[in-house]
Design an enzyme around this catalytic site. Structure first.
Site, PDB file in Angstrom:
ATOM      1  N   HIS A 183     -24.872   4.135   0.529  1.00 26.01           N
ATOM      2  CA  HIS A 183     -24.788   3.758  -0.884  1.00 26.01           C
ATOM      3  C   HIS A 183     -25.701   2.580  -1.204  1.00 26.01           C
ATOM      4  O   HIS A 183     -25.956   1.707  -0.381  1.00 26.01           O
ATOM      5  CB  HIS A 183     -23.346   3.454  -1.298  1.00 26.01           C
ATOM      6  CG  HIS A 183     -22.678   2.331  -0.556  1.00 26.01           C
ATOM      7  ND1 HIS A 183     -21.696   1.553  -1.130  1.00 26.01           N
ATOM      8  CD2 HIS A 183     -22.826   1.846   0.705  1.00 26.01           C
ATOM      9  CE1 HIS A 183     -21.270   0.652  -0.267  1.00 26.01           C
ATOM     10  NE2 HIS A 183     -21.941   0.805   0.852  1.00 26.01           N
ATOM     11  N   CYS A 198     -26.350   2.727  -7.424  1.00 26.81           N
ATOM     12  CA  CYS A 198     -25.536   3.698  -6.677  1.00 26.81           C
ATOM     13  C   CYS A 198     -25.622   5.106  -7.254  1.00 26.81           C
ATOM     14  O   CYS A 198     -25.864   6.069  -6.525  1.00 26.81           O
ATOM     15  CB  CYS A 198     -24.095   3.220  -6.619  1.00 26.81           C
ATOM     16  SG  CYS A 198     -23.261   3.045  -8.220  1.00 26.81           S
ATOM     17  N   HIS A 217     -18.602   2.602  -9.249  1.00 29.53           N
ATOM     18  CA  HIS A 217     -19.409   2.708  -8.033  1.00 29.53           C
ATOM     19  C   HIS A 217     -19.239   4.088  -7.410  1.00 29.53           C
ATOM     20  O   HIS A 217     -18.207   4.744  -7.571  1.00 29.53           O
ATOM     21  CB  HIS A 217     -19.009   1.632  -7.024  1.00 29.53           C
ATOM     22  CG  HIS A 217     -19.904   1.565  -5.826  1.00 29.53           C
ATOM     23  ND1 HIS A 217     -21.257   1.314  -5.913  1.00 29.53           N
ATOM     24  CD2 HIS A 217     -19.641   1.731  -4.499  1.00 29.53           C
ATOM     25  CE1 HIS A 217     -21.790   1.306  -4.704  1.00 29.53           C
ATOM     26  NE2 HIS A 217     -20.834   1.562  -3.831  1.00 29.53           N
TER      27      HIS A 217
END
Length: 283
Positions: free
Chosen positions: A250, A192, A238
């Protein structure tokens, strides 16, 4: 003394970067030697052990500083984002060809000569830095010739001073369906925060490597109601990129790819494991 982040500072009990003298204790301090990455993707580990998960990756042609070489491992720091770790000595070289271009396609092949019919000799990710010395055309396709041998599709490269796009979100979208890889930072596999960093780098913008660094240092805080294209949404561990006011782009372990997802749906899904977003930022 304050605790320094081992990801961004090269120090061990026996050795440390000379720039850290007075900040850490070590048996000796060294300046380090300049080197470059000579494999398509080099995995960087927190210790010299192939069983250790990679923290990040360095790409072909990226410059590094080498502080120590021992037992076929090198203790290094990236000159791109400052990340510190270990990689095999065979992945780097002291013989440095000054790069002239970088790869702007998500992935490309290296051929032994200017002909796509040749069996390819290697592959490179977006962001790889190459030294090109000329151009040749074969059956209507233009090839860029690499210093030391090899050829790549000319359209897949740009001079280093040029960006792939001014829109980093558009660059990130080019990685859709790229496999998710923990610690990945290339077109062959990406995580990510790697997606955020690599996409921004190719747009001429700097970004820290890991999501906690990005959440602390990248851009300015905003509210959820202010979200628009290019903004970032953070959870614990994240990060995702807003493609528009409702759509998140993402790299994630749910689909194991770079994917599009409705933000509200993502918040509900991720909330079962990682609770609500920890913040929103505009880079």
């Amino acid at each position: 003394m304050p605790m320094l982040d081992r990801r961004l500072n090269a120090f061990r009990p026996d050795l440390a970067d000379i720039r850290l003298k007075g900040q850490v204790e070590a048996e000796r301090f060294v300046e380090g030697d300049v080197a470059t990455v000579v494999v398509p993707v080099a995995g960087i580990r927190p210790r010299p052990d192939f069983r250790a998960s990679i923290d990040t990756q360095f790409l072909f042609g990226e410059p590094i500083t080498v502080f120590d070489r021992q037992d076929e491992w090198a203790f290094v720091q990236s000159d791109i984002d400052g990340y510190v770790g270990y990689l095999p000595e065979e992945d780097i070289s002291d013989e440095i060809d000054e790069p002239t271009h970088w790869v702007v396609a998500p992935r490309t092949f290296v051929y032994p000569g200017p002909d796509l019919r040749f069996p390819h000799a290697g592959e490179l990710s977006m962001g790889s830095r190459v030294s090109l010395v000329g151009e040749e055309e074969t059956r209507g396709t233009k090839y860029a010739l690499m210093d030391g041998g090899g050829a790549v599709i000319a359209a897949h490269c740009l001079p280093l001073e040029q960006v792939a796009s001014d829109d980093y979100v558009a660059i990130a979208a080019r990685f859709l369906e790229t496999p998710y890889l923990w610690g990945g930072r290339s077109g062959f596999g990406i995580d990510c925060s790697g997606l955020v960093q690599l996409s921004m780098m190719m747009a001429g913008r700097e970004a820290p490597r890991d999501s906690d660094m990005q959440a602390a240092r990248l851009g300015t805080p905003i509210t959820r109601e202010e979200l628009r294209r290019g903004d970032l949404v953070f959870w614990k561990g994240h990060v995702g990129i807003m493609e528009d006011a409702e759509t998140l782009l993402h790299a994630n372990g749910h689909t194991m790819t770079v994917a599009r997802e409705n933000l509200e749906a993502a918040i509900k899904r991720i909330g079962w494991l990682y609770e609500a977003p920890t913040g929103y930022r505009r880079p």
